[in-house]
Each structure stands twice: as C-alpha cells, then as structure tokens.
Design a protein around this motif. Structure first.
Motif, PDB file in Angstrom:
ATOM      1  N   ARG A   1       0.832  -1.202   0.000  1.00  0.00           N
ATOM      2  CA  ARG A   1       0.000   0.000   0.000  1.00  0.00           C
ATOM      3  C   ARG A   1       0.867   1.252   0.000  1.00  0.00           C
ATOM      4  NH1 ARG A   1      -2.414  -3.820   3.248  1.00  0.00           N
ATOM      5  NH2 ARG A   1      -4.587  -4.323   2.670  1.00  0.00           N
ATOM      6  N   GLU A   2       0.358   2.288  -0.614  1.00  0.00           N
ATOM      7  CA  GLU A   2       1.106   3.536  -0.714  1.00  0.00           C
ATOM      8  C   GLU A   2       1.424   4.126   0.666  1.00  0.00           C
ATOM      9  OE1 GLU A   2      -1.464   3.225  -4.459  1.00  0.00           O
ATOM     10  OE2 GLU A   2      -1.720   2.865  -2.299  1.00  0.00           O
ATOM     11  N   THR A   3       0.647   3.752   1.668  1.00  0.00           N
ATOM     12  CA  THR A   3       0.863   4.261   3.026  1.00  0.00           C
ATOM     13  C   THR A   3       1.888   3.441   3.805  1.00  0.00           C
ATOM     14  OG1 THR A   3      -1.060   2.954   3.726  1.00  0.00           O
ATOM     15  CG2 THR A   3      -1.433   5.290   3.220  1.00  0.00           C
ATOM     16  N   ASP A   4       2.385   2.343   3.239  1.00  0.00           N
ATOM     17  CA  ASP A   4       3.395   1.528   3.918  1.00  0.00           C
ATOM     18  C   ASP A   4       4.644   2.365   4.182  1.00  0.00           C
ATOM     19  OD1 ASP A   4       1.721  -0.645   3.785  1.00  0.00           O
ATOM     20  OD2 ASP A   4       2.763  -1.608   2.104  1.00  0.00           O
ATOM     21  N   ARG A   5       5.266   2.113   5.322  1.00  0.00           N
ATOM     22  CA  ARG A   5       6.520   2.804   5.617  1.00  0.00           C
ATOM     23  C   ARG A   5       7.642   2.244   4.737  1.00  0.00           C
ATOM     24  NH1 ARG A   5       7.897   3.437  11.858  1.00  0.00           N
ATOM     25  NH2 ARG A   5       9.468   4.770  10.860  1.00  0.00           N
ATOM     26  N   ILE A   6       8.429   3.137   4.184  1.00  0.00           N
ATOM     27  CA  ILE A   6       9.539   2.747   3.319  1.00  0.00           C
ATOM     28  C   ILE A   6      10.816   2.828   4.148  1.00  0.00           C
ATOM     29  CG2 ILE A   6      10.785   3.253   1.198  1.00  0.00           C
ATOM     30  CD1 ILE A   6       7.855   2.373   0.809  1.00  0.00           C
ATOM     31  N   GLU A   7      11.350   1.664   4.508  1.00  0.00           N
ATOM     32  CA  GLU A   7      12.488   1.643   5.424  1.00  0.00           C
ATOM     33  C   GLU A   7      13.701   0.893   4.885  1.00  0.00           C
ATOM     34  OE1 GLU A   7      10.574  -0.077   8.836  1.00  0.00           O
ATOM     35  OE2 GLU A   7      10.309   1.902   9.779  1.00  0.00           O
ATOM     36  N   GLU A   8      13.497  -0.266   4.259  1.00  0.00           N
ATOM     37  CA  GLU A   8      14.621  -1.113   3.876  1.00  0.00           C
ATOM     38  C   GLU A   8      14.652  -1.300   2.358  1.00  0.00           C
ATOM     39  OE1 GLU A   8      14.786  -4.716   6.102  1.00  0.00           O
ATOM     40  OE2 GLU A   8      14.552  -3.716   8.046  1.00  0.00           O
ATOM     41  N   LEU A   9      15.076  -0.253   1.666  1.00  0.00           N
ATOM     42  CA  LEU A   9      15.200  -0.358   0.213  1.00  0.00           C
ATOM     43  C   LEU A   9      16.363  -1.270  -0.118  1.00  0.00           C
ATOM     44  CD1 LEU A   9      14.289   2.782   1.014  1.00  0.00           C
ATOM     45  CD2 LEU A   9      14.063   2.887  -1.462  1.00  0.00           C
ATOM     46  N   ALA A  10      16.181  -2.100  -1.155  1.00  0.00           N
ATOM     47  CA  ALA A  10      17.114  -3.203  -1.380  1.00  0.00           C
ATOM     48  C   ALA A  10      18.166  -2.937  -2.450  1.00  0.00           C
ATOM     49  CB  ALA A  10      16.323  -4.473  -1.743  1.00  0.00           C
ATOM     50  N   SER A  11      18.121  -1.776  -3.127  1.00  0.00           N
ATOM     51  CA  SER A  11      19.070  -1.546  -4.216  1.00  0.00           C
ATOM     52  C   SER A  11      19.253  -0.057  -4.451  1.00  0.00           C
ATOM     53  CB  SER A  11      18.566  -2.196  -5.511  1.00  0.00           C
ATOM     54  OG  SER A  11      17.400  -1.517  -5.979  1.00  0.00           O
TER      55      SER A  11
END
Length: 322
Positions: free
Chosen positions: A140-150
């Motif tokens: 979901r667009e409201t998910d927290r973005i914390e651990e980008l993988a690249s």
C-alpha cells in the motif's frame, strides 16, 4: 494538450506515445538514446511516429540544463511525463553512481527547468522496488519505506521525495506512479520475460534465481499506459499511486505458462538468490481505482500470449532457421 515525454524512445514511452497521438495530443518526445541497451532498438521503437502530425522527437539529455531550457523556451508545455532514467535492480548494484546521476540529477534538472518556465504538472514513473523486502501483501502507498534493497530503488524513492518537496515549496502538481513489473511487446531485452521467451526459442537454459517461488505482480503495458493517461488528465496536488496487475505469480509458474504459449520445453538452471532482489511484489490498487479509475484489464495469460505472438512475428526468419 502539449506533453513533454522524457524517455520517449523507451518501451513504455513509445506505447504511451501511440496512445497520446491517437487521442490528438502533441507529444514532445525526449531521449538520449543511451547505451543501457541497444540504441538501435530505441530508434526502431520511434520509427513508426516519424511524420505523424503532433509528434516531435528531440535527442538530448535531461541532465543538461541548456538543452531543457531551449526546449521549454521554444514550446508551451502543459504537462511533463517523466519516464527517463536507468532501470533495473541488478545493474544498479554495479553502477550506483550512474543511477544516481541519471535518475536523481536528471530529475532535479528537469524540476528546476519546470520551475523556471512555470510548468506546474508532472507525472513521474516510480517503481514497486521502493517497497523493498516485506512480508505483508499487498503493498500500500501508506506503507513505511524503510529497507530499500538496491541503489535503483533508492534513486526512485529519492525522485518521489524531490517531487513532494517541490510540491510543498513551489506548488508543483505531481503524481508518482509506482509501476509493478511492466511487460509487453517491445519490452527491454534484459527483462525477464523477454529473456525467457528468447531462450525458450533458442533452446538455451533459463536461469532462475532462488527456488523459483518468488512472486511478481506483472502488469501489461497497455494497462500501465491507461493509468498514465488518466494521471495526465487528473494530476493535482501530490500523490503516490500504485499501478499493477493485482495478481502476483510465482516465477516458476510464469515459465510454465511461457512453455505452453511457445510450445517449447524450458531447460532450467537454478542459481542462488541475487542481492537486491525481493521475494514478492503485490500492488494494492484501491487508491488507483479511486483517483484514476484504474483497473487492469489484460490478464497475465492474455498478455503473455500477445507477447509471444509479437516475438514470433518479429523473429520469423530466425525461428524458421531453428
């Protein structure tokens, strides 16, 4: 409407160009014809538009302020669709500086030029990769973005943040569209489905990283284009919006479907999981449906069959030799 389209010679860009021209818009297509994949393929992509009323192609780099200023100073632009950039998770691990230079510096230069010329609307191609590795689906667009993988994911998330900042500071109207694994005719040759079809017809081994159970939300290019067109028409304020197919499938099941449509048996070569890859993607489309009236219409089965048919038509002589 006069639409400046960056990345206009690419896979999604040329599909979008056809749709926009068919609807009577003016398309100012920009591309640097870079060597991230064969520039000849990009030139073949745009060849059908040469001479079409309302189509203009400019070869140049969005990182060059003087080039953009000449373009914006010559044409009255109503909205920018920003598709240009380096794509792909695995290559970004090897060339992080190039990804940030193109995807971040290029976006900043474009945004500053828009501000200079008082162009206030942009639709930006982001990516599902910004969600990183997560257990809960759908995304979901409201998910927290914390651990980008690249680095690729970070560059796309940075683009979103830049657009949000320009919205807050200068009133820019911006929709960031998070694409989920787009496929279809003319797809970049380095993408999985293109590679799999090629190798099935060539009788070569198909490399599957991990155990073949990773899930991807594949989205047919016509559905993505429909979502972009709606975003062009409705962009107002700042929004992040998922565009996906809403039906994730395991990698091994994708291969089995391609076996069926090509009539060829895959020779599989399992490899260890790759750094930067995530185990699953799945788009929640509630917001897209509400804001854009978006609903994916092409099933994976229909889309894969269309792509195989296209490949066969493009490679008839090659296949006859085999």
């Amino acid at each position: 409407m006069n639409i400046l389209l960056t990345g206009g010679a690419g896979f999604i860009g040329t599909h979008l160009t056809k749709k926009l021209l068919d609807e009577g818009h003016i398309v100012l297509a920009v591309d640097n014809f870079g060597s991230n994949y064969d520039p000849a393929l990009k030139r073949r992509n745009v060849a059908p538009f040469e001479g079409r009323p309302g189509y203009y192609l400019f070869e140049g780099d969005i990182r060059e302020s003087s080039f953009l200023h000449l373009l914006f100073g010559t044409y009255a632009i109503d909205v920018v669709v920003h598709l240009a950039g380096l794509a792909g998770v695995r290559p970004s691990l090897q060339q992080p500086a190039s990804y940030f230079d193109t995807n971040v510096t290029g976006t900043v230069t474009l945004l500053q030029t828009m501000r200079d010329f008082k162009v206030s609307k942009i639709v930006f191609a982001s990516s599902s990769s910004v969600y990183g590795e997560r257990n809960e689906i759908p995304f979901r667009e409201t998910d927290r973005i914390e651990e980008l993988a690249s680095p690729y994911a970070i560059s796309k998330r940075t683009g979103e943040m830049l657009l949000q900042n320009y919205h807050q500071l200068f009133g820019l109207n911006a929709y960031c569209l998070r694409f989920f694994t787009v496929y279809g005719p003319n797809q970049r040759p380095d993408m999985a489905i293109s590679r799999f079809i090629q190798r099935l017809f060539d009788g070569e081994r198909i490399q599957l990283f991990g155990n073949g159970q990773s899930l991807r939300d594949y989205t047919y290019v016509n559905d993505i284009v429909a979502g972009i067109v709606r975003a062009i028409e409705r962009v107002n304020g700042f929004e992040i919006i998922n565009l996906g197919g809403a039906r994730p499938v395991a990698l091994i099941d994708l291969v089995r479907k391609l076996e069926q449509y090509t009539g060829r048996k895959a020779r599989l070569d399992y490899r260890p999981e790759q750094p930067g890859d995530v185990s699953q993607t799945a788009a929640d489309l509630t917001k897209a449906a509400h804001l854009l009236g978006y609903q994916p219409r092409v099933s994976l089965e229909e889309g894969l069959q269309r792509m195989v048919n296209w490949f066969q038509a493009e490679h008839t002589s090659l296949l006859e030799e085999k």
